[in-house]
Design a protein around this motif. Structure first.
Motif, PDB file in Angstrom:
ATOM      1  N   LYS A 221      -1.560   1.853  45.009  1.00  0.00           N
ATOM      2  CA  LYS A 221      -2.682   2.642  44.475  1.00  0.00           C
ATOM      3  C   LYS A 221      -3.898   1.770  44.155  1.00  0.00           C
TER       4      LYS A 221
ATOM      5  N   THR B 199       7.638   0.621  46.534  1.00  0.00           N
ATOM      6  CA  THR B 199       7.071   1.966  46.356  1.00  0.00           C
ATOM      7  C   THR B 199       8.113   3.056  46.610  1.00  0.00           C
ATOM      8  N   GLU B 200       9.186   2.704  47.297  1.00  0.00           N
ATOM      9  CA  GLU B 200      10.275   3.668  47.454  1.00  0.00           C
ATOM     10  C   GLU B 200      11.067   3.807  46.166  1.00  0.00           C
TER      11      GLU B 200
ATOM     12  N   THR C 126      -1.009   1.601  52.638  1.00  0.00           N
ATOM     13  CA  THR C 126       0.395   1.760  52.235  1.00  0.00           C
ATOM     14  C   THR C 126       0.422   2.668  50.995  1.00  0.00           C
ATOM     15  N   LYS C 127       1.565   2.677  50.307  1.00  0.00           N
ATOM     16  CA  LYS C 127       1.636   3.577  49.143  1.00  0.00           C
ATOM     17  C   LYS C 127       1.115   2.932  47.860  1.00  0.00           C
TER      18      LYS C 127
ATOM     19  N   THR D 150       8.118   4.927  40.498  1.00  0.00           N
ATOM     20  CA  THR D 150       7.141   6.031  40.565  1.00  0.00           C
ATOM     21  C   THR D 150       5.801   5.659  39.927  1.00  0.00           C
TER      22      THR D 150
ATOM     23  N   ASP E 155       6.805  -1.601  50.763  1.00  0.00           N
ATOM     24  CA  ASP E 155       7.600  -0.415  51.128  1.00  0.00           C
ATOM     25  C   ASP E 155       8.805  -0.271  50.213  1.00  0.00           C
TER      26      ASP E 155
ATOM     27  N   CYS F  48      -7.373   2.973  48.675  1.00  0.00           N
ATOM     28  CA  CYS F  48      -6.860   2.870  47.300  1.00  0.00           C
ATOM     29  C   CYS F  48      -7.987   2.349  46.417  1.00  0.00           C
TER      30      CYS F  48
END
Ligand SMILES: Cc1cc2nc3c(=O)[nH]c(=O)nc-3n(C[C@H](O)[C@H](O)[C@H](O)COP(=O)(O)O)c2cc1C
Length: 341
Positions: A200, A169-170, A197-198, A173, A166, A248
């Protein structure tokens, strides 16, 4: 033949990524890999632990040379010893950033940086930011906390993975991949949750340094540093099981030693594969042989692009889907497929 694939949003001319290792620790090495046809490279990891021990050694040496300095007598200013520890960190970070930018200047293939930090460290985010600024196309988090800490529960330990993801990824980019081991209590659902989650990409799986014993000297020594082709089976099974259950991309890693193993992993559903040991053993010139095998097999089977056969043998698309979950040598399966019970 169109061998191109997309991994974490990066366009790769073929699915072969040279995994993080000494092979990718220099610009020259990376150039050679690109010349031999690698689709992408993951640079050798930047290890916080290594920096920490290097700083400690440096500080010890400074203490010896300057016994007059009071190390624990902080007065709000950085004392010289603290400064030297800091300098070791900065030097390491700067060298790694130069490796990234020099590789980016020298090769046209994607360059993925890799970091490994202490599990409760804020450095994950700091390093991620710095490596993004240096021009990395993506970042692989080499994340593993050995399950030897008896003071935390499984839940607490698993939560750390999500907290770090978290935070990173915040902050950055570029696409983030997570390279994990299979040492999780509830592996399938854990892989799935991580994929939601974010991040990839997920790399299944890392292979670690393992200790062995020298029984003559009674010393702990490294066991096999390189994988064997037989080790393919664990990642092959889990790529096949997870291929249609994750949100992902998947890169297969460990035990991929030839073109056949690459084909198997793509059939299982991998978007890309990572290769290390086979290149240490056979040299960087072995890459074209792997690619030739992939192409000639595609030709024979009438496949024009990877997507024609990617995931064709994943658990979900397989007629023998039960075999993927089979672990015991039972008589029931004996007549089904050349299986010895
Ligand atoms: C000499 C050596 C150094 C490695 N260094 C790293 C590293 O810095 N970071 C990392 O994530 N994995 C590292 N690995 C693990 C590899 O990236 C890879 O996951 C593992 O070797 C399994 O792949 P293989 O079967 O193709 O060798 C290293 C492996 C070897 C053999």
């Amino acid at each position: 033949m169109d061998l191109s694939t997309s991994y974490m949003g990066l366009s790769l001319k073929n699915p072969i990524i040279v995994g993080s290792s000494g092979l990718t620790s220099t610009v020259k090495g990376v150039q050679k890999l690109a010349e031999n046809g690698a689709g992408a490279v993951v640079l050798k990891s930047l290890f916080q632990e290594e920096i920490f021990f290097e700083s400690e050694d440096y500080i010890k040496e400074m203490k010896k040379q300057h016994p007059e300095i009071k190390f624990f007598d902080y007065d709000g200013r950085k004392n010289p010893i603290e400064f030297y520890g800091y300098k070791v960190r900065e030097d390491n970070l700067n060298n790694y950033k130069s490796l990234i930018s020099d590789c980016k200047d020298s090769v046209a293939i994607p360059v993925i940086a890799s970091i490994n930090c202490f599990y409760d460290s804020l450095e994950w985010t700091v390093f991620a930011n710095e490596l993004e600024q240096a021009g990395a196309d993506a970042l692989e988090l080499n994340m593993f906390f050995p399950p030897t800490d008896f003071s935390k529960t499984r839940k607490e330990k698993e939560a750390i993975y999500f907290e770090i993801i978290d935070k990173i990824t915040e902050e950055v980019t570029i696409p983030i991949a997570l390279k994990i081991s299979y040492y999780f209590t509830d592996l399938g659902p854990m892989i799935q949750k991580l994929s939601e989650t974010k991040i990839k990409g997920l790399v299944l799986f890392n292979r670690f340094f393992s200790p062995d014993f020298d029984i003559n000297k009674l010393e702990v020594v490294p066991s096999y540093v390189f994988s064997t082709p037989e080790e393919l089976s664990i990642s092959l099974r889990w790529i096949a099981i997870m291929a249609n259950k994750v949100s992902c991309d998947l890169a297969a890693s460990t035990g991929i030693h030839d073109g056949e193993a690459v084909i198997k992993q793509i059939l299982a559903g991998a978007d890309a594969v990572q290769i290390v040991s086979a290149l240490y053993r056979n040299g960087k010139g072995y890459l074209p042989k792997i690619l030739n095998k992939l192409e000639s097999w595609m030709k024979t089977r009438g496949f024009k692009k990877l997507y024609d056969f990617k995931g064709k043998m994943s658990q979900e698309r397989s007629e023998d889907s039960k075999l993927y979950e089979r672990t015991q040598f039972m008589r029931y399966f004996a007549g089904k497929k050349n299986v010895i019970t």
